[in-house]
Design a protein around this motif. Sequence first.
Motif, short mmCIF file in Angstrom:
data_model
loop_
_atom_site.label_atom_id
_atom_site.label_comp_id
_atom_site.label_asym_id
_atom_site.label_seq_id
_atom_site.Cartn_x
_atom_site.Cartn_y
_atom_site.Cartn_z
N GLU A 357 0.83 -1.21 0.00
CA GLU A 357 0.00 0.00 0.00
C GLU A 357 0.87 1.26 0.00
O GLU A 357 0.63 2.20 -0.78
CB GLU A 357 -0.91 0.00 1.23
CG GLU A 357 -1.80 1.24 1.31
CD GLU A 357 -2.71 1.23 2.52
OE1 GLU A 357 -3.46 2.22 2.70
OE2 GLU A 357 -2.68 0.24 3.28
N GLU A 358 1.88 1.30 0.84
CA GLU A 358 2.75 2.48 0.91
C GLU A 358 3.57 2.66 -0.36
O GLU A 358 3.83 3.78 -0.79
CB GLU A 358 3.67 2.37 2.13
CG GLU A 358 2.91 2.50 3.45
CD GLU A 358 3.80 2.28 4.66
OE1 GLU A 358 4.97 1.86 4.47
OE2 GLU A 358 3.34 2.52 5.79
N TYR A 359 3.95 1.55 -0.98
CA TYR A 359 4.71 1.63 -2.23
C TYR A 359 3.86 2.20 -3.37
O TYR A 359 4.32 3.03 -4.16
CB TYR A 359 5.23 0.24 -2.60
CG TYR A 359 5.83 0.18 -3.98
CD1 TYR A 359 7.05 0.80 -4.26
CD2 TYR A 359 5.18 -0.50 -5.01
CE1 TYR A 359 7.59 0.75 -5.54
CE2 TYR A 359 5.73 -0.56 -6.28
CZ TYR A 359 6.93 0.07 -6.54
OH TYR A 359 7.47 0.03 -7.80
N LEU A 360 2.61 1.78 -3.44
CA LEU A 360 1.74 2.19 -4.54
C LEU A 360 1.13 3.57 -4.35
O LEU A 360 0.73 4.21 -5.33
CB LEU A 360 0.61 1.17 -4.72
CG LEU A 360 1.01 -0.21 -5.24
CD1 LEU A 360 -0.21 -1.12 -5.31
CD2 LEU A 360 1.66 -0.11 -6.62
N ARG A 361 1.06 4.06 -3.11
CA ARG A 361 0.34 5.30 -2.83
C ARG A 361 0.75 6.48 -3.72
O ARG A 361 -0.12 7.19 -4.22
CB ARG A 361 0.48 5.68 -1.35
CG ARG A 361 -0.42 6.87 -0.96
CD ARG A 361 -0.30 7.22 0.50
NE ARG A 361 -0.77 6.14 1.36
CZ ARG A 361 -0.01 5.52 2.26
NH1 ARG A 361 1.25 5.89 2.43
NH2 ARG A 361 -0.50 4.54 3.01
N PRO A 362 2.05 6.71 -3.98
CA PRO A 362 2.40 7.88 -4.80
C PRO A 362 1.89 7.80 -6.24
O PRO A 362 1.79 8.82 -6.92
CB PRO A 362 3.94 7.86 -4.80
CG PRO A 362 4.32 7.07 -3.59
CD PRO A 362 3.25 6.04 -3.44
N PHE A 363 1.57 6.58 -6.71
CA PHE A 363 1.20 6.42 -8.12
C PHE A 363 -0.31 6.30 -8.34
O PHE A 363 -0.75 6.17 -9.48
CB PHE A 363 1.86 5.14 -8.67
CG PHE A 363 3.33 5.05 -8.41
CD1 PHE A 363 4.24 5.79 -9.15
CD2 PHE A 363 3.82 4.24 -7.40
CE1 PHE A 363 5.60 5.71 -8.91
CE2 PHE A 363 5.19 4.15 -7.14
CZ PHE A 363 6.07 4.89 -7.90
N THR A 364 -1.10 6.35 -7.27
CA THR A 364 -2.51 5.99 -7.40
C THR A 364 -3.45 7.16 -7.68
O THR A 364 -4.66 6.96 -7.82
CB THR A 364 -3.01 5.28 -6.12
OG1 THR A 364 -2.76 6.12 -4.99
CG2 THR A 364 -2.31 3.94 -5.93
N ASP A 365 -2.94 8.37 -7.80
CA ASP A 365 -3.82 9.51 -8.05
C ASP A 365 -4.72 9.33 -9.28
O ASP A 365 -5.92 9.64 -9.22
CB ASP A 365 -2.99 10.80 -8.21
CG ASP A 365 -2.31 11.21 -6.92
OD1 ASP A 365 -2.83 10.86 -5.84
OD2 ASP A 365 -1.25 11.86 -6.98
N PRO A 366 -4.20 8.84 -10.42
CA PRO A 366 -5.05 8.73 -11.61
C PRO A 366 -6.21 7.75 -11.47
O PRO A 366 -7.16 7.81 -12.26
CB PRO A 366 -4.07 8.26 -12.70
CG PRO A 366 -2.73 8.71 -12.24
CD PRO A 366 -2.79 8.56 -10.75
#
Length: 447
Positions: A357-366
């Motif tokens: 979850e923490e790894y993916l968080r920066p990329f999940t805006d779109p």
Amino acid sequence: MSEIVRRPVSRNAKLAKIPLGVAGRAAVGFGRKLAGGDRKEINTEMNQKAAEQLFAVLGELKGGAMKFGQALSVMEAAVPEEFGEHYREALTKLQAAAPPMPVATVHRVLDQQLGTDWRKRFESFDDTPAASASIGQVHKAVWSDGRRVAVKVQYPGADEALRADLRTLNRMTGLFAKVIPGADVKPLLAEINERTEEELDYRNEAANQRAFSKAYEGHPEFVVPKVVASAPKVIVSEWLDGTSVSAMIAAGQADPEGTRVLRNRVAGLMGRFHFSSPEIVGLLHADPHPGNFMITPEGKLAVIDYGACAPLPGGFPELLGRILALAVAEEYGRLTELLHANGWVLPGRTLTEQEIEEYLRPFTDPIRSESFHFTRRWMQRVAGKATDYSSPEMKTARAMMLPGEYVMIFRVLGGSIGICAQLDAEVPFMQLASRWLPGFREERDSA
């Protein structure tokens, strides 16, 4: 200029100038700052000179050096603001320009590939290149039946140069990271290595282009030029007029509000093309940079250069849709299990739900809304997170691996997002995923 430099020693010496030149200028700049020079002015001057050298060396060498530069150019939007517009301008030049090869060399290649009477196959042939690329340049001509055509001619020695460059560039990844902060160059080079041999034979490109042209013939939104003739080092296809996406990016910077509707439309068209082609053609166009896309006078998206294509005969992998759906639903427990079970985590390593979850968080805006506005500021933030090697997220990244069949897919995804950020455009990303990714709706419904 002389013909393409072939000798590995000569090419290596030119490539070495880039990091050495940057280091030298940094030392001089530091000395000038100590002597009381204006810090901002000195930094600007150093960046401009470094950018000019980057373009000059990569563009002159062509081959793998320029191909690498073009791949970097897609991520131009991620260059931090403090490096200014100089790097952006240098990288953008690499999208569609390089010093041309001599006319005599062009004619010699055409003699070898189309026969010594090749002139009889054309009504006219313009010796001045219309565009230059990493391993070939394009000439405008008129075919014997009156059709305007684009003739792409491969540089003699491009095969040797490409292989030599890739060996050298693979040893210089750390140095290039200093020249272009925020860009992870290793995956770019790995993919270029993988596709080198395919791209060197233009017959492969012709086959890909014929497949796309047939599948999209008569399409209301897209146009692919038909192949007229092909050989291992020459490909002739129909000429298309249009406004390049590169020009639209520049227009957007000059007049953000006045071009917003057009830029959003262009980004949406590019998204639909990339998302739809695996299902429609069984192939994914895998060379996303602004020089390969144009808007025709009729308002269609014209797509060129099919040297790099990923075979996806069954469309996008169903697993990709399932992964995205679980990320959207924030079902990180099930997502973590899915990644472990399908080879996305290195053997012997274990990742927790929280780490994923923490790894993916920066990329999940779109994926948090049906439509997303891609900007340079967002790209810079994401690139900064992705290249912070001291962060816990990078520790997670080092425990993961991207299965081979997904490398090209993620390369296209990253490149397309980079172009959208350069366009400063809003794209209905989730609508496209829902329509074209197998497994997405099914997994989302069950979640």
